[in-house]
Write a protein that holds these residues in place. Sequence first.
Motif, PDB file in Angstrom:
ATOM      1  N   MET A 283      35.955  29.753  45.954  1.00  0.00           N
ATOM      2  CA  MET A 283      36.877  30.324  46.939  1.00  0.00           C
ATOM      3  C   MET A 283      37.767  31.376  46.296  1.00  0.00           C
ATOM      4  O   MET A 283      38.006  32.449  46.871  1.00  0.00           O
ATOM      5  CB  MET A 283      37.711  29.211  47.582  1.00  0.00           C
ATOM      6  N   ARG A 284      38.249  31.101  45.096  1.00  0.00           N
ATOM      7  CA  ARG A 284      39.067  32.102  44.405  1.00  0.00           C
ATOM      8  C   ARG A 284      38.231  33.317  44.028  1.00  0.00           C
ATOM      9  O   ARG A 284      38.727  34.444  43.973  1.00  0.00           O
ATOM     10  CB  ARG A 284      39.712  31.481  43.172  1.00  0.00           C
ATOM     11  N   GLY A 285      36.943  33.098  43.828  1.00  0.00           N
ATOM     12  CA  GLY A 285      36.059  34.180  43.410  1.00  0.00           C
ATOM     13  C   GLY A 285      35.743  35.191  44.481  1.00  0.00           C
ATOM     14  O   GLY A 285      35.195  36.258  44.180  1.00  0.00           O
ATOM     15  N   ILE A 286      36.041  34.876  45.742  1.00  0.00           N
ATOM     16  CA  ILE A 286      35.771  35.853  46.809  1.00  0.00           C
ATOM     17  C   ILE A 286      37.020  36.609  47.228  1.00  0.00           C
ATOM     18  O   ILE A 286      36.957  37.453  48.131  1.00  0.00           O
ATOM     19  CB  ILE A 286      35.152  35.177  48.048  1.00  0.00           C
ATOM     20  N   LEU A 287      38.161  36.328  46.590  1.00  0.00           N
ATOM     21  CA  LEU A 287      39.431  36.892  47.042  1.00  0.00           C
ATOM     22  C   LEU A 287      39.721  38.265  46.470  1.00  0.00           C
ATOM     23  O   LEU A 287      40.584  38.987  46.973  1.00  0.00           O
ATOM     24  CB  LEU A 287      40.589  35.945  46.706  1.00  0.00           C
ATOM     25  N   GLY A 288      39.013  38.670  45.424  1.00  0.00           N
ATOM     26  CA  GLY A 288      39.271  39.962  44.812  1.00  0.00           C
ATOM     27  C   GLY A 288      38.658  41.107  45.587  1.00  0.00           C
ATOM     28  O   GLY A 288      37.947  40.912  46.581  1.00  0.00           O
ATOM     29  N   PRO A 289      38.911  42.342  45.140  1.00  0.00           N
ATOM     30  CA  PRO A 289      38.351  43.526  45.823  1.00  0.00           C
ATOM     31  C   PRO A 289      36.831  43.509  45.875  1.00  0.00           C
ATOM     32  O   PRO A 289      36.235  44.003  46.829  1.00  0.00           O
ATOM     33  CB  PRO A 289      38.875  44.686  44.973  1.00  0.00           C
ATOM     34  N   SER A 290      36.198  42.953  44.827  1.00  0.00           N
ATOM     35  CA  SER A 290      34.736  42.848  44.795  1.00  0.00           C
ATOM     36  C   SER A 290      34.359  41.379  44.672  1.00  0.00           C
ATOM     37  O   SER A 290      34.355  40.811  43.570  1.00  0.00           O
ATOM     38  CB  SER A 290      34.168  43.640  43.612  1.00  0.00           C
TER      39      SER A 290
ATOM     40  N   PRO B  86      29.333  37.629  43.582  1.00  0.00           N
ATOM     41  CA  PRO B  86      28.120  37.248  44.330  1.00  0.00           C
ATOM     42  C   PRO B  86      27.759  35.779  44.192  1.00  0.00           C
ATOM     43  O   PRO B  86      27.276  35.164  45.152  1.00  0.00           O
ATOM     44  CB  PRO B  86      27.045  38.152  43.707  1.00  0.00           C
ATOM     45  N   GLU B  87      27.966  35.187  42.995  1.00  0.00           N
ATOM     46  CA  GLU B  87      27.645  33.772  42.836  1.00  0.00           C
ATOM     47  C   GLU B  87      28.580  32.892  43.659  1.00  0.00           C
ATOM     48  O   GLU B  87      28.157  31.866  44.214  1.00  0.00           O
ATOM     49  CB  GLU B  87      27.712  33.387  41.355  1.00  0.00           C
ATOM     50  N   ALA B  88      29.850  33.293  43.749  1.00  0.00           N
ATOM     51  CA  ALA B  88      30.802  32.547  44.565  1.00  0.00           C
ATOM     52  C   ALA B  88      30.420  32.627  46.036  1.00  0.00           C
ATOM     53  O   ALA B  88      30.440  31.632  46.767  1.00  0.00           O
ATOM     54  CB  ALA B  88      32.215  33.077  44.350  1.00  0.00           C
ATOM     55  N   VAL B  89      30.043  33.826  46.470  1.00  0.00           N
ATOM     56  CA  VAL B  89      29.614  34.008  47.858  1.00  0.00           C
ATOM     57  C   VAL B  89      28.397  33.141  48.150  1.00  0.00           C
ATOM     58  O   VAL B  89      28.325  32.474  49.188  1.00  0.00           O
ATOM     59  CB  VAL B  89      29.310  35.488  48.134  1.00  0.00           C
TER      60      VAL B  89
END
Length: 495
Positions: free
Chosen positions: A314-321, A324-327
Amino acid sequence: MQSNRHPSDRATRPPELAQPRTRLRGPSLWVLGGLCGAAALGALPAAAQEANLPPERYREMGREALAELIEIDTTHSAGDNTAAAQAMADRLLAAGFPAGDVRVIEAAPRKGNLVARLRGSDPELDPMLLLAHIDVVEAHPEDWTVEPFTFLERDGYWYGRGTTDDKDEAAIHTVNLIRLKEEGFVPARDIVVALTADEEGGPHNGVQYLLEHHRDLIDAAFALNEGGGGVLQGGRRISNNVQASEKLYQSFHFEATNPGGHSSLPRADNAIYELARALTRISEHQFPVMLNEVTRAFFERTAELVDPQTGAAMRGILGPSPDPEAVALLEKTPAFASRMRTTCVATELAGGHAPNALPQRATATVNCRIAPGHDPLEVLGTLEEVAAEPTVSITPDAEATPSPPSPLTDEVFGAIERITEQMWPGVPVIPTMSAGATDGLYLRNAGIPVYGASGLFQEVDDVRAHGRDERIRIEDFDQGMEFLYRLTKELAGGS
């Protein structure tokens, strides 16, 4: 409740509640806005539970109002929404509300809406709106083990169609308005209650009608609506969710045509195959991650409650980019995937006209739930590009109704957090975006922010809205009534 139709300062946590949080392994649970796997907080002590209840007089009044609403059939096919609206109007009039401030307005026969007002002391302040729908989905007695339109109390629950969607909130708002008046409370801003028709898909939607013909009666600085609520797991309160955003509803009609012919003489072009290829390409396409203030806050707060791997994703999708693995990990859970992006899925399919003839026409419906801020025309263009079948036409079934996210202001969201902490210390407040739709979308489109906030908790594995044997736990109804009473008072100001 959301339907699939077209349309903080925190108090110190008491020592006796300072239990360590536990995490559920894996994102397997979802209810009321998409929270899954969360902190399992202990049950409140008896004294704290009692402090969270309204006075006995109003608990009984709430029971009577809900029972009356349940036993009035308000389905589209045979029900009478006007009778239900008038029943609540009669309660307000009997409590001393002026007739001019209690109006039942029909959009059509049997499609009545109640608009009632408790007047405030400051005419410069815009009103606040308390919204609930009093129509219900169909309920066939042969499908239930109890009578759907007979109010029944059993084993600590109240049963009946509408006990959770949405006659519970209609009864609560009516009784709380009476309580505020009887207590002599004078709000700073007007408090308006609107109980409306045809939220569940009928042709005379009450909110649309009131906005078009009586905007002055329901115009407001903000509104509280259904769509949020509390999550229970095994009787423990997990989170109090606030719906502050909804996706746009838009269906597209796919159609392939062909001259056809005799099935004994197959040809290279075939309407069914061309449509099938287009749909297969659509099924393999993913729209980009598109977060807004509400969904960003949802993932930020939920990351603290789920298992470490899911939280990291969830934290991995919060940045500008977005990573992909988090998504890819979050994509495995529909409740999370639907909140990351626009989604489109085939829902209806038809083709051909005879078993011994080549198909002259094949059609499909692709239903899209469009992320706020994503232009429906851009979605259409993407579908055409991805389908890549010149013989397949794609047209919108109807124009999408915009629904901009409601801002997470301290005035409203902060108040919800403070009262949640007062009543259920340590229970987090989670903002959510509904993948489905409520009447809130019409208000948001009209420039009125809407917050789905009720304090009504429901077991994660016992969601019966639109299903058989719909029920609500009596304790949760009573505490939800007290939550909304306190929240209404704080948001209305006054003394």
